[in-house]
Each structure stands twice: as C-alpha cells, then as structure tokens.
Design a protein around this motif. Sequence first.
Motif, PDB file in Angstrom:
ATOM      1  N   VAL A  56       0.841  -1.201   0.000  1.00 30.61           N
ATOM      2  CA  VAL A  56       0.000   0.000   0.000  1.00 30.61           C
ATOM      3  C   VAL A  56       0.875   1.249   0.000  1.00 30.61           C
ATOM      4  N   GLY A  57       0.231   2.391  -0.135  1.00 33.66           N
ATOM      5  CA  GLY A  57       0.924   3.669  -0.028  1.00 33.66           C
ATOM      6  C   GLY A  57      -0.088   4.801  -0.099  1.00 33.66           C
ATOM      7  N   ALA A  58       0.126   5.834   0.705  1.00 33.48           N
ATOM      8  CA  ALA A  58      -0.769   6.993   0.692  1.00 33.48           C
ATOM      9  C   ALA A  58       0.026   8.212   1.119  1.00 33.48           C
ATOM     10  N   LEU A  59      -0.091   9.302   0.345  1.00 31.58           N
ATOM     11  CA  LEU A  59       0.645  10.519   0.623  1.00 31.58           C
ATOM     12  C   LEU A  59      -0.298  11.707   0.728  1.00 31.58           C
ATOM     13  N   THR A  60       0.169  12.723   1.411  1.00 31.79           N
ATOM     14  CA  THR A  60      -0.556  13.994   1.453  1.00 31.79           C
ATOM     15  C   THR A  60      -0.256  14.784   0.188  1.00 31.79           C
ATOM     16  N   SER A  61      -0.947  15.900   0.008  1.00 30.47           N
ATOM     17  CA  SER A  61      -0.713  16.741  -1.162  1.00 30.47           C
ATOM     18  C   SER A  61       0.672  17.376  -1.142  1.00 30.47           C
ATOM     19  N   GLU A  62       1.296  17.442   0.046  1.00 32.44           N
ATOM     20  CA  GLU A  62       2.649  18.006   0.157  1.00 32.44           C
ATOM     21  C   GLU A  62       3.732  16.946  -0.032  1.00 32.44           C
ATOM     22  N   GLY A  63       3.330  15.693  -0.195  1.00 30.48           N
ATOM     23  CA  GLY A  63       4.304  14.638  -0.416  1.00 30.48           C
ATOM     24  C   GLY A  63       4.736  13.902   0.839  1.00 30.48           C
ATOM     25  N   GLY A  64       4.095  14.195   1.967  1.00 32.59           N
ATOM     26  CA  GLY A  64       4.385  13.453   3.184  1.00 32.59           C
ATOM     27  C   GLY A  64       3.484  12.240   3.316  1.00 32.59           C
ATOM     28  N   VAL A  65       3.750  11.415   4.312  1.00 33.87           N
ATOM     29  CA  VAL A  65       2.910  10.253   4.549  1.00 33.87           C
ATOM     30  C   VAL A  65       1.545  10.702   5.054  1.00 33.87           C
ATOM     31  N   ASP A  66       0.485  10.149   4.475  1.00 34.47           N
ATOM     32  CA  ASP A  66      -0.865  10.378   4.973  1.00 34.47           C
ATOM     33  C   ASP A  66      -1.064   9.416   6.146  1.00 34.47           C
ATOM     34  N   ALA A  67      -0.739   9.889   7.330  1.00 33.01           N
ATOM     35  CA  ALA A  67      -0.720   9.015   8.503  1.00 33.01           C
ATOM     36  C   ALA A  67      -2.092   8.424   8.802  1.00 33.01           C
ATOM     37  N   GLY A  68      -3.145   9.225   8.640  1.00 29.80           N
ATOM     38  CA  GLY A  68      -4.485   8.720   8.909  1.00 29.80           C
ATOM     39  C   GLY A  68      -4.860   7.584   7.978  1.00 29.80           C
ATOM     40  N   ALA A  69      -4.587   7.767   6.688  1.00 23.43           N
ATOM     41  CA  ALA A  69      -4.901   6.723   5.714  1.00 23.43           C
ATOM     42  C   ALA A  69      -4.069   5.475   5.962  1.00 23.43           C
ATOM     43  N   LEU A  70      -2.785   5.678   6.204  1.00 22.32           N
ATOM     44  CA  LEU A  70      -1.912   4.524   6.384  1.00 22.32           C
ATOM     45  C   LEU A  70      -2.268   3.763   7.660  1.00 22.32           C
ATOM     46  N   ARG A  71      -2.616   4.503   8.696  1.00 22.60           N
ATOM     47  CA  ARG A  71      -3.015   3.847   9.945  1.00 22.60           C
ATOM     48  C   ARG A  71      -4.241   2.951   9.703  1.00 22.60           C
ATOM     49  N   ALA A  72      -5.193   3.434   8.921  1.00 22.90           N
ATOM     50  CA  ALA A  72      -6.390   2.644   8.620  1.00 22.90           C
ATOM     51  C   ALA A  72      -6.039   1.397   7.814  1.00 22.90           C
ATOM     52  N   LEU A  73      -5.099   1.524   6.881  1.00 20.02           N
ATOM     53  CA  LEU A  73      -4.705   0.389   6.054  1.00 20.02           C
ATOM     54  C   LEU A  73      -3.943  -0.653   6.873  1.00 20.02           C
ATOM     55  N   VAL A  74      -3.054  -0.191   7.735  1.00 20.08           N
ATOM     56  CA  VAL A  74      -2.310  -1.118   8.591  1.00 20.08           C
ATOM     57  C   VAL A  74      -3.256  -1.841   9.540  1.00 20.08           C
TER      58      VAL A  74
END
Length: 242
Positions: free
Chosen positions: A95-113
């Motif tokens: 998986v992978g999810a980023l914010t519009s600034e290019g950082g990790v989308d922590a909320g999305a990634l937390r949900a996926l994990v």
Amino acid sequence: MLTWHEVEIAVQDVAGVRIAQAAGADRIELCVALAATGGLTPPIGLIEAAVATGLPVHPLIRTRPGGFGYDADELDVLVRDVRAAVRAGAAGVVVGALTSEGGVDAGALRALVEAAGEAHVTFHRAFDVVPDPLTVLDRLAELGVRRVLTSGGATRAIDGRDVLATVAAHARSTGGRVRIMAGGGVRVTDIGDLFAAGVDAVHLSARRPAVAPGVQGPGGGSAGYDVTDEHVVHAALAAARA
C-alpha cells in the motif's frame, strides 16, 4: 556468515506465481495492469488462486493509476480491499498513501495497517517521491509498516544505489523495524550490486511480451500483454543466491 538475500517477483497471473515458486522466490507481489499503470489491485479470484499455490502472496492494493492521495471514498475501498485480501489468505499487502505536500498520509496509512491485522504491510514506491526519505522511513516504522519498496528515487534502482545504501543503513541503525527492498527496472546484472548496497531484498517483474490467441474485437483492447519470463526469474534467483 551467510546472509539470505530475499527475492520478490511481481506477477500478474497464476502462471507467474508458479514460475516464481518453482525458481525459489521468497514471495510474490500480485497485481494487474503493471505495464500500463504501474500496477493495480488484482481481483479476489486471482488472489485466492495465487494463495492456493502455497507461496506467500502480497497483493498490491491500489484502485487507480495517478497520484497517491486518496479521498474518503477511495480510502474506504482501499481498506475493504486490504481486508478482502487478508481474508483470502494473503501474507501481506502492498500500500501507499501521501498527502498533497508529499508526506505520509498518517491517517490513511493507519487505517490500512489496521485493516491488514497480522499481515505484513509493504509501503510501495510512493516512497520514491517523498522529500525526506529518512524522516518518512521513521514515520512508517511508527505506523507499523514492515517493508519499503524503493528505487532510491531513480527510474532504475541501480541508478539510485547510493540513496538505497543510505536508506538501508538508516533502517538498520534504528533497529531494523523496516526492511528495505530495491525495486524499479531491476535487471539480473544489477542484483549483486543492489545487495552490496545493503538492501534486504530485490523486487523485479521479469516480464516479456506475449500475444493473446484467438480473435480480438474492438472492445478487447490490444492482443499484446505481459507474462513472467521463467528464464529471467531463475537467473535472478541464481544471482541472489550466489
């Protein structure tokens, strides 16, 4: 002391899974539309059939091509696909999810994990566009990611070898919570140099073109498609085990 160098093969059908298994690959990344899109989520039937071979299967969970930012509806589908893949017996998900600034989308990634449960989570090559890979690597470890697939930010992993070495060294220095896997245009002749850079695994698709038999209609697209080249896969495993 001998070190086991892991090899992951990206495949798109059960025939590819069987080739990877026969050659001794450690696992497969399962996806579809690899050449056209960089890979999309495989159908659940394909996941089930791949799991039935007994080789560890890590499906790519990516609903569409394009960037790596997802709205609420897209994230909902990604989470559903992760859960479905794990229920089907997948050993891990990619998986992978980023914010519009290019950082990790922590909320999305937390949900996926969380959706993956005990299955391993690999963060895919969205990592190659982040501005600060070492900081992102630490963040991924905090969020429960077990592996990162990266080319070191280059088109081909061999050209990103210096960055790969830095990222791999950082991962080891922080306890090895995240393993680094080199992928992106990997050729058999690159494998020794990539492992020398300190990565834990290499990832390659080992594709060759094929032409579908039978009559093609206007709604079926091109007759050409990719299949896994068993000779390249065997050569890759031989290079990794040398």
